[in-house]
Design an enzyme around this catalytic site. Structure first.
Site, PDB file in Angstrom:
ATOM      1  N   LYS A  36       0.837  -1.204   0.000  1.00  0.00           N
ATOM      2  CA  LYS A  36       0.000   0.000   0.000  1.00  0.00           C
ATOM      3  C   LYS A  36       0.873   1.256   0.000  1.00  0.00           C
ATOM      4  CE  LYS A  36      -0.321  -0.257   5.018  1.00  0.00           C
ATOM      5  NZ  LYS A  36      -0.957  -1.014   6.105  1.00  0.00           N
ATOM      6  N   TYR A 256      17.049  29.020  10.184  1.00  0.00           N
ATOM      7  CA  TYR A 256      15.821  29.674  10.647  1.00  0.00           C
ATOM      8  C   TYR A 256      15.663  29.555  12.157  1.00  0.00           C
ATOM      9  CZ  TYR A 256      14.037  29.850   5.831  1.00  0.00           C
ATOM     10  OH  TYR A 256      13.849  30.105   4.514  1.00  0.00           O
ATOM     11  N   MET A 304      13.140  24.017   3.420  1.00  0.00           N
ATOM     12  CA  MET A 304      12.392  23.317   2.363  1.00  0.00           C
ATOM     13  C   MET A 304      13.334  22.552   1.431  1.00  0.00           C
ATOM     14  SD  MET A 304       9.588  24.791  -0.337  1.00  0.00           S
ATOM     15  CE  MET A 304       8.473  25.426   0.892  1.00  0.00           C
TER      16      MET A 304
HETATM   17  C1  LIG Z   1      -0.163  -2.040   6.685  1.00  0.00           C
HETATM   18  C2  LIG Z   1      -0.747  -3.330   7.114  1.00  0.00           C
HETATM   19  C3  LIG Z   1       0.053  -4.465   7.326  1.00  0.00           C
HETATM   20  C4  LIG Z   1       1.559  -4.417   7.268  1.00  0.00           C
HETATM   21  O1  LIG Z   1       2.073  -3.876   8.446  1.00  0.00           O
HETATM   22  P1  LIG Z   1       3.650  -3.743   8.695  1.00  0.00           P
HETATM   23  O2  LIG Z   1       3.744  -3.230  10.080  1.00  0.00           O
HETATM   24  O3  LIG Z   1       4.150  -2.767   7.698  1.00  0.00           O
HETATM   25  O4  LIG Z   1       4.217  -5.094   8.503  1.00  0.00           O
HETATM   26  C5  LIG Z   1      -0.585  -5.646   7.630  1.00  0.00           C
HETATM   27  N1  LIG Z   1      -1.938  -5.722   7.725  1.00  0.00           N
HETATM   28  C6  LIG Z   1      -2.725  -4.650   7.551  1.00  0.00           C
HETATM   29  C7  LIG Z   1      -4.189  -4.793   7.681  1.00  0.00           C
HETATM   30  C8  LIG Z   1      -2.163  -3.418   7.243  1.00  0.00           C
HETATM   31  O5  LIG Z   1      -2.956  -2.354   7.069  1.00  0.00           O
END
Ligand SMILES: *Cc1c(COP(=O)(O)O)cnc(C)c1O
Length: 363
Positions: A36, A256, A304
């Protein structure tokens, strides 16, 4: 084209290697590689291509799933949060996607839709994370509703840990409690899945039929000790170069808001990376930066497009245009930078911005 010297190198070999390590750790389970958020910022197609020996992919948006199908990936693809609208269901069936179901409204959508071919459904139970999922005592009614339909559904029970990565007594207690809740409510004939990266490493008894590693595939999370023990290698290495060098007199401040003041005459390197590239603006003074294999401290506020680094201790080695590693070397992990910035490696990896070219390497 002329580019800024800022680049994210993506080590494809490390990605493949890390998947092999996952498989060695979870020999009895299938692997749902979680890709994802654009493959945790590494590029979803690029990552999927290296992980074809995974048993499936997990994504958070149907766009990602469709993109993978368009590119010819035939793997099971799980929508980790299911569908956000009823209309998505026809795309789900057309593209043979698997879906999570976490709420009653989604159950109703499923009951009101005709499915011609078998549909995999991952029913999510809330075992204590209190984010998505059905309450344990309603799970049997959810299953009964779905099983009462004529639709050819196949079921997996899934859940998610809140604290599998938390190496404290409370973290362990919470995780074991979630696990025993999961075990208690899991119907015998269901396939099952609960383990993310931290759980599959730290609680092997949680591996079940499918493990769902994300961050460990990218060689991050878990902490240095476990990354080393299981030989997980960083996939993204963020680099830039020194664009200016100058001495600052004792008592002068840099950047800054004058957040860093020289306690002695100091050599300051200006490096071409900033929060516009995804380097964390909240990185504190002292956040390590690697130059010539040595860690040197960030000095002053992240801008930035630039950061300033105190290179006094390597003054006789540094020159303009020298390479600077911001994270992803063997000695400087993204998690270490994150710790100095009040965040986690996940966020930094996802946050590298569009203007930073991603360059594949294979060694
Ligand atoms: C993101 C996610 C994972 C993976 O988690 P990690 O900590 O990156 O291994 C597994 N299951 C679900 C439902 C997730 O949303």
């Amino acid at each position: 084209m002329f580019y800024r010297p800022t680049k994210a190198y993506i080590n494809l070999k490390a990605l493949r290697h890390n998947l092999q390590q996952v498989k060695k750790l979870a020999t009895a389970s299938k692997v749902l590689a979680v890709i994802k958020a654009n493959g945790y910022g590494h590029g979803i197609e690029r990552v999927a291509k290296q992980l074809t020996s995974a048993d499936g992919f997990g994504v958070a948006s149907i766009d990602d799933a469709l993109r993978l199908r368009q590119k010819g990936f035939l793997h099971p693809i799980l929508l980790l949060e299911g569908v956000f609208s009823k209309e998505e269901l026809s795309l789900v069936t057309q593209n043979r996607l698997d879906i999570v179901v976490h709420s009653q409204y989604q159950v109703e959508w499923l009951l009101n839709q005709r499915f011609e071919q078998s549909q995999n459904i991952w029913i999510k139970i809330n075992t204590g994370m209190h984010r998505l999922g059905f309450e344990p005592d309603s799970i049997s009614s959810v299953i009964a509703q779905l099983q009462s339909s004529e639709n050819p559904f196949n079921f997996t029970l899934m859940s998610h840990f809140s604290s599998a990565d938390v190496a404290t007594e409370v973290g362990e207690k919470t995780t074991l409690k979630q696990l025993s809740c999961f075990e208690k409510f899991k119907p015998d004939q269901f396939t099952a899945s609960i383990a993310n990266s931290a759980a599959l490493v730290r609680y092997p008894q949680s591996q079940y039929d499918w493990v769902r590693p994300g961050i460990m595939l990218y060689g991050a999370g878990l902490g240095t000790q476990l990354l080393n023990r299981y030989n997980l290698q960083p996939v993204m290495r963020l680099e830039s170069t020194i664009q200016a060098l100058h001495w600052v007199a004792k008592g002068e401040s840099v950047g800054y808001g004058q957040k860093w003041t020289a306690s002695e005459d100091s050599l300051i390197a200006v490096v071409a990376i900033g929060y516009g590239d995804g380097y964390p603006r909240h990185a504190k003074n002292g956040t390590p930066v690697e130059i010539h294999n040595q860690k040197v401290p960030l000095a002053g506020t992240v801008s930035m497009d630039m950061i300033t680094v105190d290179v006094t201790k390597i003054a006789n080695q540094v020159s303009i245009h020298d390479k600077v590693i911001l994270w992803g070397s063997q000695q400087l992990s993204v998690d270490e930078v994150a710790e100095h910035s009040g965040t986690i490696g996940y966020e930094l990896l996802c946050g590298v911005t569009q203007r930073v070219p991603h360059i594949e390497e294979n060694a």
